[in-house]
Design a protein around this motif. Structure first.
Motif, PDB file in Angstrom:
ATOM      1  N   ARG A 211      44.752 -68.333 -38.672  1.00 22.89           N
ATOM      2  CA  ARG A 211      43.837 -69.416 -39.022  1.00 22.89           C
ATOM      3  C   ARG A 211      42.736 -69.478 -37.988  1.00 22.89           C
ATOM      4  O   ARG A 211      43.005 -69.577 -36.780  1.00 22.89           O
ATOM      5  CB  ARG A 211      44.573 -70.766 -39.079  1.00 22.89           C
ATOM      6  N   VAL A 212      41.502 -69.422 -38.459  1.00 24.67           N
ATOM      7  CA  VAL A 212      40.338 -69.490 -37.575  1.00 24.67           C
ATOM      8  C   VAL A 212      39.332 -70.460 -38.181  1.00 24.67           C
ATOM      9  O   VAL A 212      39.426 -70.855 -39.349  1.00 24.67           O
ATOM     10  CB  VAL A 212      39.691 -68.099 -37.385  1.00 24.67           C
ATOM     11  N   LEU A 301      44.095 -64.726 -44.514  1.00 24.91           N
ATOM     12  CA  LEU A 301      43.470 -65.288 -43.318  1.00 24.91           C
ATOM     13  C   LEU A 301      42.686 -66.520 -43.748  1.00 24.91           C
ATOM     14  O   LEU A 301      41.772 -66.432 -44.575  1.00 24.91           O
ATOM     15  CB  LEU A 301      42.545 -64.271 -42.647  1.00 24.91           C
ATOM     16  N   TYR A 302      43.041 -67.677 -43.189  1.00 28.54           N
ATOM     17  CA  TYR A 302      42.380 -68.927 -43.537  1.00 28.54           C
ATOM     18  C   TYR A 302      41.206 -69.154 -42.586  1.00 28.54           C
ATOM     19  O   TYR A 302      41.385 -69.193 -41.364  1.00 28.54           O
ATOM     20  CB  TYR A 302      43.355 -70.098 -43.439  1.00 28.54           C
ATOM     21  N   LEU A 430      47.848 -77.486 -42.534  1.00 30.14           N
ATOM     22  CA  LEU A 430      47.967 -77.399 -43.988  1.00 30.14           C
ATOM     23  C   LEU A 430      46.836 -78.157 -44.678  1.00 30.14           C
ATOM     24  O   LEU A 430      46.376 -77.747 -45.754  1.00 30.14           O
ATOM     25  CB  LEU A 430      49.325 -77.947 -44.434  1.00 30.14           C
ATOM     26  N   THR A 431      46.387 -79.243 -44.091  1.00 28.62           N
ATOM     27  CA  THR A 431      45.244 -79.965 -44.664  1.00 28.62           C
ATOM     28  C   THR A 431      43.984 -79.121 -44.607  1.00 28.62           C
ATOM     29  O   THR A 431      43.215 -79.040 -45.579  1.00 28.62           O
ATOM     30  CB  THR A 431      45.036 -81.290 -43.925  1.00 28.62           C
ATOM     31  N   LEU A 432      43.755 -78.460 -43.485  1.00 29.09           N
ATOM     32  CA  LEU A 432      42.587 -77.582 -43.374  1.00 29.09           C
ATOM     33  C   LEU A 432      42.731 -76.358 -44.269  1.00 29.09           C
ATOM     34  O   LEU A 432      41.727 -75.817 -44.751  1.00 29.09           O
ATOM     35  CB  LEU A 432      42.384 -77.171 -41.916  1.00 29.09           C
ATOM     36  N   ASP A 433      43.965 -75.907 -44.496  1.00 31.91           N
ATOM     37  CA  ASP A 433      44.169 -74.793 -45.431  1.00 31.91           C
ATOM     38  C   ASP A 433      43.737 -75.179 -46.837  1.00 31.91           C
ATOM     39  O   ASP A 433      43.140 -74.370 -47.567  1.00 31.91           O
ATOM     40  CB  ASP A 433      45.639 -74.372 -45.433  1.00 31.91           C
ATOM     41  N   ALA A 434      44.056 -76.401 -47.251  1.00 30.81           N
ATOM     42  CA  ALA A 434      43.642 -76.856 -48.583  1.00 30.81           C
ATOM     43  C   ALA A 434      42.130 -76.923 -48.686  1.00 30.81           C
ATOM     44  O   ALA A 434      41.549 -76.554 -49.721  1.00 30.81           O
ATOM     45  CB  ALA A 434      44.265 -78.217 -48.881  1.00 30.81           C
ATOM     46  N   LEU A 435      41.458 -77.380 -47.638  1.00 35.53           N
ATOM     47  CA  LEU A 435      39.992 -77.419 -47.659  1.00 35.53           C
ATOM     48  C   LEU A 435      39.403 -76.013 -47.633  1.00 35.53           C
ATOM     49  O   LEU A 435      38.313 -75.790 -48.174  1.00 35.53           O
ATOM     50  CB  LEU A 435      39.472 -78.233 -46.472  1.00 35.53           C
TER      51      LEU A 435
END
Length: 528
Positions: A211-212, A301-302, A430-435
């Motif tokens: 995640r970056v 990669l998120y 996980l919240t930033l992954d959804a965004l």
């Protein structure tokens, strides 16, 4: 002198519609037949020319005015509202030599519905009967199909040329074509044998970190190990990275040796970058046969949106039994903190009489605020409501991510809805992954806010991040789905409006021009 148009000189005289049609020119004068008057010329006659004048019952001559069309016409449509090809197919106009026209009506060709229904039924029955047979014989024909897929279009071309040359050699006894046929067929067979070689390797592809944030570097590593007991020839390894693919040509490896390669993953835009699966390519140098073998699974990669650090939001519902205790002092709440001396204006209900009698002065209870905070955020991803389209949408997502991250760090419940992607009462990654997964495109704003209200029925703050082109009545109607005691906020992204805070009815409107402006508008206590 007579009027060249053929109309009477008397202004009170009348003309018939047929008199407006110019007479056909003689053949000797113009050298051809006159063009017939079309419907547009008839439509150019004014309404006053068709209205009866006085008691004569005949129209009065006047200027020609273009009448407004009641049906919108567009490219490929005539005045009657149907397409031009259809109009031409329905009627065909022919012009005679004397200028008169003759209309020939052509019948429309219609395919009987019985034929179409029968054909569809045959296809369905054929598919239902062939599918079980295909499933039962899959072990026989599937390997053959896989082998045929190895051959590239160039390989099929060479094979067809070889077979054609072989046939011409047998038919016409051409020795030269026999040599061409032999060369083509031997080349294809040799390339297929090269593709049958199966390398025994172990491939590992990693991307660090997983995640970056947008713009941060992300480096990947691929390691190939020869697990066979003999040496391995140079091998081509392909690794899809996003919309592109990284290709590595491995050197010859002896038994047990490992070769590593590094690659860079682009992180210039928010999103999810798929990495893998890694495949080895077996084939020939000419590209006639190509066989790929998959060795790894697909990873992701998120790329999270940009965020900024914000101060404590400090908002919620006071005096809640299930709320969290805050360090803010209060004179009326549920969490007892300490005793202090009585001051003018303090409520006498909170005087602790036993302690006051013991110390000889009035002492009152002091409490800590207990707040139940649940932040619900909805992002409007419709590009048309923003000034700069997708760039402003990305800015709106970054603003929502900053608010959600601050709320989670404050140990508050957080719900985020962004173009179908939801994250409720979960961790910050996980919240930033959804965004990061959210796409840019039109959405049903009312439905999205309703989904957020359903996920967060106990919300204390509802924030709608949208653009300046979104009508306020829609913003108000969508936010009214939350309870009346909920603080409703509309965060408007607009690079042309000054940064500020204002209130319209029960909705607080925050105007921001860039990401750092979120800290400025929240510093004024807009969410308190």
């Amino acid at each position: 002198m007579s009027d060249p148009t053929g109309l009477p000189e008397d202004a009170e005289s009348t003309v018939r519609r047929s008199d407006l049609t110019p007479p056909p020119a003689p053949r000797g004068a113009g050298g051809g037949a006159a063009r017939p008057v079309d419907d547009a010329a008839e439509g150019a006659t004014s309404r006053s020319a068709r209205r009866p004048s006085g008691g004569s019952g005949r129209p009065r001559a006047g200027r020609r005015l273009s009448l407004p069309r009641l049906r919108t016409t567009g490219p490929g449509r005539d005045d009657a509202g149907r397409s031009r090809p259809a109009a031409r197919a329905a009627t065909r106009t022919q012009t005679k030599a004397d200028g008169s026209t003759r209309t020939v009506t052509l019948p429309r060709v219609q395919v009987p519905s019985a034929l179409t229904d029968t054909g569809a039924r045959i296809l369905v029955l054929t598919g239902e009967r062939i599918k079980p047979i295909a499933d039962q014989t899959r072990r026989v024909w599937h390997p053959v199909v896989e082998v045929l897929r190895w051959v590239s279009p160039l390989g099929w071309t060479v094979l067809v040329v070889g077979l054609l040359a072989w046939w011409m050699t047998a038919r016409f006894a051409w020795a030269e074509l026999g040599m061409v046929a032999a060369a083509c067929l031997v080349l294809v067979i040799a390339c297929v044998l090269l593709a049958l070689d199966r390398a025994k390797v172990r491939i590992r592809a990693d991307v660090e970190p997983a995640r970056v944030t947008v713009g941060d570097p992300a480096t990947g590593r691929i390691a190939v190990t020869n697990t066979s007991k003999r040496g391995m020839l140079p091998l081509l390894v392909e690794l899809p990275v996003g919309r592109t693919a990284a290709r590595f040509t491995l050197p010859a490896l002896s038994a047990g040796r490992t070769h590593e390669e590094l690659f860079v993953v682009p992180t210039s835009r928010r999103g999810v970058v798929p990495v893998g699966p890694a495949t080895t390519v077996h084939g020939d140098p000419f590209g006639l046969v190509r066989r790929t073998v998959q060795w790894t699974e697909r990873s992701e990669l998120y790329v999270h949106p940009r965020t900024i650090s914000l101060d404590n939001l400090g908002a919620g519902l006071l005096r809640d039994l299930e709320g969290e205790v805050t360090p803010d002092l209060s004179m009326s709440d549920l969490a007892f903190h300490a005793l202090r001396e009585y001051q003018a204006g303090d409520d006498r209900r909170y005087v602790h009489w036993r302690s006051s009698a013991k110390h000889g002065r009035l002492l009152v209870r002091q409490f800590l605020d207990t707040r139940r905070s649940h932040l619900a955020i909805v992002v409007d991803t419709t590009p048309e409501v923003y000034t700069n389209d997708e760039d402003d949408v990305e800015l709106a997502i970054s603003c929502a991510a900053s608010l959600a991250l601050r709320s989670i760090l404050d140990e508050q419940d957080t719900t985020v809805v962004c173009h179908g992607e939801t994250a409720s009462r979960t961790t910050a990654p996980l919240t930033l992954d959804a965004l990061a997964r959210a796409e840019v495109g039109p959405l049903d704003l009312y439905g999205s806010v309703g989904q957020a209200a359903a996920l967060a029925p106990d919300a204390s703050i509802a924030v709608l991040v949208t653009g300046v082109e979104r009508p306020f009545i829609q913003v108000q109607r969508t936010l009214d789905q939350f309870e009346p005691e909920v603080v409703k906020v509309a965060l408007v992204v607009d690079p042309d409006v000054p940064v500020g805070v204002r209130r319209l009815g029960s909705i607080v409107i925050l105007h921001v021009r860039e990401l750092t402006d979120v800290r400025r508008v929240l510093f004024s206590g807009a969410l308190a």
